[in-house]
Design a protein around this motif. Structure first.
Motif, short mmCIF file in Angstrom:
data_model
loop_
_atom_site.label_atom_id
_atom_site.label_comp_id
_atom_site.label_asym_id
_atom_site.label_seq_id
_atom_site.Cartn_x
_atom_site.Cartn_y
_atom_site.Cartn_z
N THR A 67 2.90 6.81 -1.04
CA THR A 67 2.05 7.31 0.04
C THR A 67 2.89 7.39 1.31
O THR A 67 3.47 6.39 1.74
CB THR A 67 0.84 6.40 0.26
OG1 THR A 67 1.30 5.08 0.63
CG2 THR A 67 0.01 6.28 -1.00
N ASP A 102 0.81 -1.21 0.00
CA ASP A 102 0.00 0.00 0.00
C ASP A 102 0.85 1.27 0.00
O ASP A 102 0.31 2.37 0.02
CB ASP A 102 -0.95 0.01 1.20
CG ASP A 102 -0.21 -0.19 2.53
OD1 ASP A 102 1.02 -0.24 2.52
OD2 ASP A 102 -0.90 -0.32 3.56
N THR A 144 -4.73 -8.99 -8.34
CA THR A 144 -3.55 -8.60 -7.60
C THR A 144 -2.45 -8.21 -8.58
O THR A 144 -2.08 -9.02 -9.43
CB THR A 144 -3.07 -9.75 -6.71
OG1 THR A 144 -4.13 -10.12 -5.82
CG2 THR A 144 -1.84 -9.35 -5.91
N ARG A 201 0.61 2.97 -11.39
CA ARG A 201 0.55 3.17 -9.94
C ARG A 201 0.54 4.65 -9.60
O ARG A 201 1.07 5.48 -10.35
CB ARG A 201 1.72 2.48 -9.24
CG ARG A 201 1.67 0.96 -9.33
CD ARG A 201 2.78 0.31 -8.54
NE ARG A 201 2.71 -1.15 -8.59
CZ ARG A 201 2.02 -1.90 -7.75
NH1 ARG A 201 1.36 -1.32 -6.75
NH2 ARG A 201 2.00 -3.21 -7.85
N PRO A 223 0.34 2.31 -4.26
CA PRO A 223 -0.89 1.62 -4.67
C PRO A 223 -1.13 1.73 -6.17
O PRO A 223 -0.70 2.69 -6.82
CB PRO A 223 -1.98 2.38 -3.88
CG PRO A 223 -1.40 3.74 -3.67
CD PRO A 223 0.07 3.55 -3.50
#
Length: 749
Positions: free
Chosen positions: A509, A345, A370, A505, A348
């Motif tokens: 983050t 994450d 996935t 992507r 992401p």
């Protein structure tokens, strides 16, 4: 009578089940939400075999134990779905969290039994995939529930999965990379001082002993991240006497055995060196300690190579928490790192319809698949980094707590089911059918599905904490099960590369919460101050020996996150050791005296270190109204001066006494060759009396008096020559003395 009553109760419980349910698979509604189970879970599932169902006629065995009040009746039910497998990992998560499962075609097998006198009930169910009615390969929901036979109240429930992968079916392959850390918090402050004796206990029967056992039990498919600072601590612990908070203790032979065992266990396995002491890279970069961040990477690889006896690289970084921001990524790239292991994450996937939505286009929602674990990460360096993204769910299962009854078995079932779903969730799904990969890499038509090309994917699993405590049996069992799964192929982490068709992507983050978990600004300010002092200590030595280099690196360990009190105690010990070494080069502060309006003040510097030093001496006046330094700008600065070990150096500082003199002081500051301060300035008292001028007056007056006496003596001598027989001449003829009779004058005839 009692046995008849018990039998009657059992029959009543069985009759409460719809006809045909007991011992056979029958339709039943899905379980609803009921009262929470008692704090002590009475359900223990000890066996679900085989873990992966391969043959439709082979039996599936579910066994366990129910505990409760002796003599009470319980109802044990095994429940499963007949119509279809689960379609996504999101649906799997919803099922486990009891957020709903979109089917009404549940089947149940029930056993209702009286608990024995010990309050226990062993149960066992056996059923084949054909009896379960599994229509095709996939992951199926499966649960075991215990209820009170009289009231229907739920006493306990375990939700898991059955993975059906029939032999002969061509299931898409997924590559699995597993990375495990051998990391510990630092135990030494300065190199000579252990702050505790916890390391010995951990090596013999604690966390580090479990890590060694895990390394010995696992195969070659695992990538090991090893912290060289831990190996260094163990080496020091095993090599000779050590100081533990000021107490001398002997060498620990168990430490040497652990280190040798680890070397042997990691032979021919993929090993990556973490930066020395596994530092908080993000915090270092955010607070201006880039130099320290780069030094930890270089030191880590070099020391790991030395201690493990083979070439170990540190080109893959694994930041704390699996999170990092752009600034830290750039620093890693400039320090020679080529890949970074992050949580999934942290980078992401961007929705396939995101750009189109912004332009007003209408596109279908993206498939719930996935993504591949590798991605390209651009940096300010010449080459981009490879972002290796660990799957959060697989990582949580791998590093989770499996200490409860049956927890290891259920975690293994979950891990296999999750990876199987990744293999099954191909983009070529049509009408609920899964495309199966053929030998040419194309998906064959299944049911009403159309053909489409599938891409090989890689998933990564890592523990979520670097300081994890593994269960060696669970980890080795999980990896053995994964290696035997027909849809998985174990691979090393360094073989994972971004594919040609990369998944779009979003940016990295790194939230405000992530920043708050970093080492604090105030603590790193202390580390920065100690680093400057340690640099000064190294610079003054002839060979620039950095005695406290690794000690400073240990202070930046990410293991100090949330442990500020212990971190400050380590920093305090490092400061004490640095100050003690600085004090070994000292300025003698004995009061000095200077007479007159100008003169020289001697300043002496002693070197009590075990080696020669090169240093500058800067002297300024601290009492300028009484005393000034006779040098340009009022500052006397020596060139770089070598002081031998165990010797002292004397310099004479020219000064000028002002006004009437009196006590004054000069400030003596030692400097490195680069003009950095070495220790604190020392004040030396100077008694400036001005006595030289007074002495000249006294001497001058004495000379005048002496000259006057000489002149008077000369004049008197001259007067005697002029009157040789005068009455006052004390040096007349011998007869001319007091009391002598004067001679008679001769009369003339």
């Amino acid at each position: 009578m009692i046995r008849k009553a018990a039998l009657l109760t059992l029959l009543t419980a069985l009759l409460a089940v719809p006809a045909g349910m007991a011992g056979t698979a029958v339709a039943a509604p899905p379980p609803g939400r009921v009262a929470a189970a008692a704090p002590a879970d009475p359900l223990f599932v000890s066996e679900i075999t085989p873990e992966v169902v391969r043959v439709a006629t082979d039996p599936i065995t579910v066994a366990g134990t129910v505990t409760g009040t002796a003599g009470s009746f319980v109802r044990v039910a095994v429940r499963y779905s007949r119509d279809r497998p689960l379609t996504s990992r999101a649906e799997m998560a919803a099922y486990l969290s009891e957020q709903g499962y979109a089917t009404t075609n549940w089947s149940t097998r029930v056993q209702a039994t009286l608990l024995d006198q010990s309050g226990k009930l062993p149960f066992r169910f056996t059923v084949t995939p054909a009896e379960l009615g599994m229509p095709r390969p996939g992951v199926y929901p499966f649960e075991i529930e215990v209820t009170d036979a009289a009231t229907g109240q739920r006493l306990g429930i375990e939700r898991t999965f059955l993975t059906y992968a029939p032999k002969g079916e061509q299931i898409p392959k997924v590559k699995l990379a597993v990375a495990l850390p051998i990391v510990d918090r630092p135990h030494r402050a300065d190199d000579a001082t252990f702050m505790d004796d916890d390391l010995s206990a951990s090596l013999t029967s604690g966390r580090l002993a479990s890590l060694l056992q895990t390394a010995q039990d696992t195969g070659d498919g695992v990538t090991w991240f090893v912290d060289p600072a831990l190996l260094d601590d163990v080496r020091v612990l095993s090599s000779g006497p050590r100081s533990v908070r000021g107490t001398r203790e002997n060498a620990d032979p168990a430490a040497g055995q652990w280190l040798n065992g680890l070397r042997s266990a990691l032979t021919d396995k993929t090993v990556v060196a973490t930066p020395y002491a596994d530092p908080d890279m993000a915090a270092l970069v955010h607070h201006g300690l880039d130099k320290q961040a780069a030094a930890s990477i270089q030191r880590g690889a070099a020391l790991a190579t030395e201690l493990l006896g083979r070439e170990i690289h540190g080109t893959t970084a694994w930041p704390a928490g699996g999170k990092i921001d752009r600034d830290a990524v750039d620093e890693l790239a400039m320090s020679g790192v080529t890949s970074v292991l992050l949580s999934g994450d942290a980078l992401p996937p961007r929705a396939a319809n995101q750009d189109a939505t912004q332009t007003g286009q209408v596109v279908p929602p993206p498939a719930q698949t996935t993504p591949d674990a590798a991605a390209r990460l651009d940096t300010i360096a010449d080459n981009p980094l490879t972002a290796l993204l660990a799957d959060p769910t697989l990582s949580a299962v791998l590093g989770g707590n499996v200490s409860g009854p049956g927890a290891a078995m259920l975690a293994r079932q979950r891990f296999l089911a999750e990876t199987a779903m990744i293999a099954f969730e191909q983009p070529a799904q049509q009408n609920g059918q899964f495309g199966q990969t053929g030998q040419n890499g194309q998906t064959s038509q299944t049911g009403q599905g159309t053909t489409a090309k599938t891409a090989s994917r890689t998933v990564i699993a890592v523990p979520q904490s670097h300081l994890w405590t593994p269960d060696p049996a669970f980890v080795s069992g999980l990896l053995q099960a994964a290696a035997g799964a027909p849809w998985l192929r174990m691979t090393s982490l360094d073989s994972v590369k971004p594919g040609r068709a990369g998944v779009p992507r979003a940016d990295l983050t790194y939230s405000e919460r992530d920043r708050q978990t970093e080492l604090s600004r105030s603590y790193l300010a202390t580390v920065r101050k100690l680093e400057r002092k340690a640099d000064a200590v190294a610079t003054v030595t002839e060979e620039h020996t950095d005695v406290f280099h690794t000690a400073i690196l240990r202070l930046a360990s990410a293991s100090w996150r949330g442990d500020g009190k212990r971190a400050l105690s380590f920093a305090g010990q490092v400061q004490k050791a640095i100050d003690a070494r600085i004090d070994d080069v000292s300025v003698l502060d004995t009061p000095r005296a200077v007479a007159g309006s100008n003169g020289q003040v001697p300043v002496s510097v002693a070197n009590n270190l075990d080696g020669n030093i090169q240093i500058k001496i800067r002297v300024t006046s601290a009492s300028k109204s009484r005393l000034s330094i006779d040098a340009p700008g009022g500052v006397y600065l020596t060139p770089t001066t070598t002081i031998l070990s165990g010797r002292s150096q004397l310099v004479n500082v020219p000064v000028i006494v002002r006004n009437e003199g009196g006590d004054a002081s000069i400030s003596v500051q030692l400097l490195t060759d680069g003009d950095e301060k070495y220790g604190s300035a020392v004040r030396v008292v100077v008694r400036a009396t001005g006595y030289t001028g007074i002495a000249l007056v006294i001497v001058g007056a004495a000379v005048v008096i002496m000259l006057a006496a000489v002149v008077m003596r000369v004049l008197r001598r001259r007067s005697r020559k002029a009157f040789p027989f005068g009455p006052d001449d004390e040096e007349g003829p011998p007869g001319d003395r007091q009391g002598a009779v004067p001679a008679e004058r001769t009369q003339s005839p």
